[in-house]
Write an enzyme that holds these catalytic residues in place. Structure first.
Site, PDB file in Angstrom:
ATOM      1  N   ARG A  37      15.323   2.556 -31.732  1.00 27.59           N
ATOM      2  CA  ARG A  37      15.437   3.616 -32.554  1.00 27.59           C
ATOM      3  C   ARG A  37      15.936   4.830 -31.644  1.00 27.59           C
ATOM      4  O   ARG A  37      16.371   5.781 -32.214  1.00 27.59           O
ATOM      5  CB  ARG A  37      14.196   3.934 -33.368  1.00 27.59           C
ATOM      6  CG  ARG A  37      14.154   2.588 -34.756  1.00 27.59           C
ATOM      7  CD  ARG A  37      13.385   2.430 -35.618  1.00 27.59           C
ATOM      8  NE  ARG A  37      12.908   1.688 -36.656  1.00 27.59           N
ATOM      9  CZ  ARG A  37      11.871   1.843 -36.606  1.00 27.59           C
ATOM     10  NH1 ARG A  37      10.628   1.545 -36.670  1.00 27.59           N
ATOM     11  NH2 ARG A  37      12.583   0.807 -37.881  1.00 27.59           N
ATOM     12  N   LYS A 207       4.498  -7.499 -41.425  1.00 27.79           N
ATOM     13  CA  LYS A 207       3.601  -6.879 -42.642  1.00 27.79           C
ATOM     14  C   LYS A 207       3.918  -7.241 -44.021  1.00 27.79           C
ATOM     15  O   LYS A 207       4.398  -6.681 -44.810  1.00 27.79           O
ATOM     16  CB  LYS A 207       4.195  -5.119 -42.608  1.00 27.79           C
ATOM     17  CG  LYS A 207       3.997  -4.186 -41.355  1.00 27.79           C
ATOM     18  CD  LYS A 207       5.039  -3.063 -41.497  1.00 27.79           C
ATOM     19  CE  LYS A 207       5.341  -2.351 -40.242  1.00 27.79           C
ATOM     20  NZ  LYS A 207       5.919  -0.952 -40.231  1.00 27.79           N
ATOM     21  N   GLY A 335      13.102  -2.002 -37.453  1.00 25.84           N
ATOM     22  CA  GLY A 335      12.553  -2.034 -35.766  1.00 25.84           C
ATOM     23  C   GLY A 335      12.423  -3.618 -35.435  1.00 25.84           C
ATOM     24  O   GLY A 335      13.182  -3.414 -34.208  1.00 25.84           O
ATOM     25  N   GLY A 359      11.845  -2.019 -43.927  1.00 24.91           N
ATOM     26  CA  GLY A 359      11.235  -1.472 -44.909  1.00 24.91           C
ATOM     27  C   GLY A 359      11.740  -0.775 -46.096  1.00 24.91           C
ATOM     28  O   GLY A 359      12.169  -0.751 -47.425  1.00 24.91           O
TER      29      GLY A 359
HETATM   30  C1  3PG Z   1       9.070   1.541 -39.668  1.00 23.09           C
HETATM   31  O1  3PG Z   1       8.698   0.688 -38.063  1.00 23.09           O
HETATM   32  O2  3PG Z   1       9.167   0.500 -41.189  1.00 23.09           O
HETATM   33  C2  3PG Z   1       8.588   2.600 -40.237  1.00 23.09           C
HETATM   34  O3  3PG Z   1       9.038   3.932 -38.717  1.00 23.09           O
HETATM   35  C3  3PG Z   1       7.765   2.941 -41.105  1.00 23.09           C
HETATM   36  O4  3PG Z   1       6.910   2.474 -40.917  1.00 23.09           O
HETATM   37  P1  3PG Z   1       5.699   2.161 -41.172  1.00 23.09           P
HETATM   38  O5  3PG Z   1       5.953   0.798 -41.829  1.00 23.09           O
HETATM   39  O6  3PG Z   1       4.098   2.289 -40.480  1.00 23.09           O
HETATM   40  O7  3PG Z   1       5.400   3.531 -42.583  1.00 23.09           O
HETATM   41 MG    MG Z   2       9.152  -1.868 -41.064  1.00 18.79          MG
END
Ligand code: 3PG
Ligand code: MG
Length: 380
Positions: A37, A207, A335, A359
């Site tokens: 990144r 996530k 990422g 995301g």
């Molecule tokens: C990611 O890693 O998906 C982006 O940098 C956004 O980060 P976040 O999901 O913590 O908002």
């Molecule tokens: Mg992400």
């Protein structure tokens, strides 16, 4: 969306929002395990600097916890090592401010000369950055706005966040979208505008709750979704819409979260309560590879196991190789997925595009309004 070529930047303080949210070593050493990144952010930083701008970079790292700047700053993670890596890659000195909109940021911003580059501390150390309260975010954005004269949004990975530095700040300053954001959006447009079929989506990642929230409209777009973890809630809906939902049939489970943890393979329906799922099992790997074989379009977001530990990388490798073998448009997003591909030594050119946003890409595919893009589109 204006591009940076339409912005007058010579001699001006440019607030540049980048996504420098790099993965850090899982065992807690703080080491940057993949600088993709940072590399992806270099072209716009160099371009602005070459054009005589005074570049002030705003970025976040991780999800800091605590109610105040002080508590968060004490807990970390700090962007300082990221700024150091950026300096190495850029080949020019990068100054670092120890706060976000406080005295250090002001000193740093106002002492920059033309072509200089600075990074401010983790913008999420300020709780207002991510506040749900518009007024709180707005006030913080006002403080940030005083540091610069124009704004460039290039942090594609964070454009789905309605955060002060992503959404509120560009509304206060003349602004433009950076090249990374423009390029990423152009590729995603191809995925939504009449994609060749079958269109297969692979969803893994760290996530899962983020992903559950966005899966609805993917059912309109994709023909087949391969998904870890299994999400019972969407099964009926997928069936109703004629989307094939493929879930893991077996898993690698470990006694604890460590590279050398004792592990075994269990059927997906017999996950022992005292074990952690750490990878897709061998039957799942074969199944997912088979379900990718006839794809003409693929979007893959999220590793399917703890690929950072070699013992648990086989599932992610199987997906990465199966996607690489697809004859069609293949987009790897996020990422961690991008880091996985590089960590596994698979050439980046095996894919049509490696996106810096997981995301963000998913929400774009969902047809959602992305706050960071909306703010940049407003050209008033
Ligand atoms: C990611 O890693 O998906 C982006 O940098 C956004 O980060 P976040 O999901 O913590 O908002
Ligand atoms: Mg992400």
């Amino acid at each position: 969306m204006r591009s940076i070529d339409d912005l007058e930047v010579m001699g001006r303080r440019v607030l540049l929002r980048s996504d420098l949210n790099v993965p850090l070593d899982l065992t807690g050493t703080g080491e940057i395990t993949d600088d993709g990144r940072i590399r992806a952010s270099l072209p716009v930083i160099s371009k602005l600097s070459d054009r005589g701008a005074r570049v002030i970079i705003l970025a976040h790292l991780g999800r800091p916890k605590g109610g105040t700047f002080e508590v968060r700053a004490a807990g970390g993670p700090s962007l300082r090592p990221v700024a150091a890596r950026l300096g190495e890659l850029l080949g020019r000195p990068v100054s670092f401010a120890a706060d976000v909109a406080g005295p250090s940021a002001e000193d740093t911003a106002f002492s920059l000369g033309d072509e200089d580059v600075a990074v401010l501390e983790n913008v999420r150390f300020e709780p207002a950055e991510t506040s749900k309260d518009d007024t709180e975010r707005g006030e913080f954005a006002q403080r940030l706005a005083r540091l610069g004269e124009v704004y460039v949004g290039d942090g594609f990975g964070a454009v789905h966040r309605k955060h002060a530095s992503v959404y509120d700040l560009p509304l206060l300053l003349p602004h433009a979208a950076g090249d990374l954001v423009r390029d990423e959006v152009a590729v995603l447009r191809q995925l939504t505008a009449n994609p060749a079929r079958p269109f297969v989506v692979v969803l893994g990642g760290k996530k899962p709750s983020d992903k559950l929230a966005v899966i609805g409209n993917l059912l309109n777009l994709a023909d087949r979704i391969l998904q870890i973890p299994a999400v019972r809630e969407v099964m009926a809906e997928a069936e109703r819409r004629g989307v094939e939902l493929v879930l893991p049939v077996d898993l690698v489970v470990a006694t604890h979260f460590a590279p050398d943890a004792e592990h075994s393979v269990v059927p997906a329906t017999e996950m022992p309560a005292d074990r952690e799922g750490v990878d897709a099992g061998p039957r799942t790997r074969a199944l997912f590879a088979e379900k990718l074989a006839d794809a003409k379009t693929v979007f893959w977001n999220g590793p399917v196991g703890v690929f950072e530990f070699p013992a648990f990388a086989a599932g992610t490798r199987a997906i990465a190789e199966a996607v690489a073998a697809v004859n069609g448009l293949t987009v790897v997003g996020g990422g961690d997925s991008a880091a996985a591909v590089r960590a596994l030594g698979i050439p980046e050119k095996s894919y049509s595009h490696i996106s810096t946003g997981g995301g963000a890409s998913l929400e774009y595919l969902e047809g959602k309004t992305l706050p960071g893009l909306t703010a940049l589109e407003d050209d008033s």
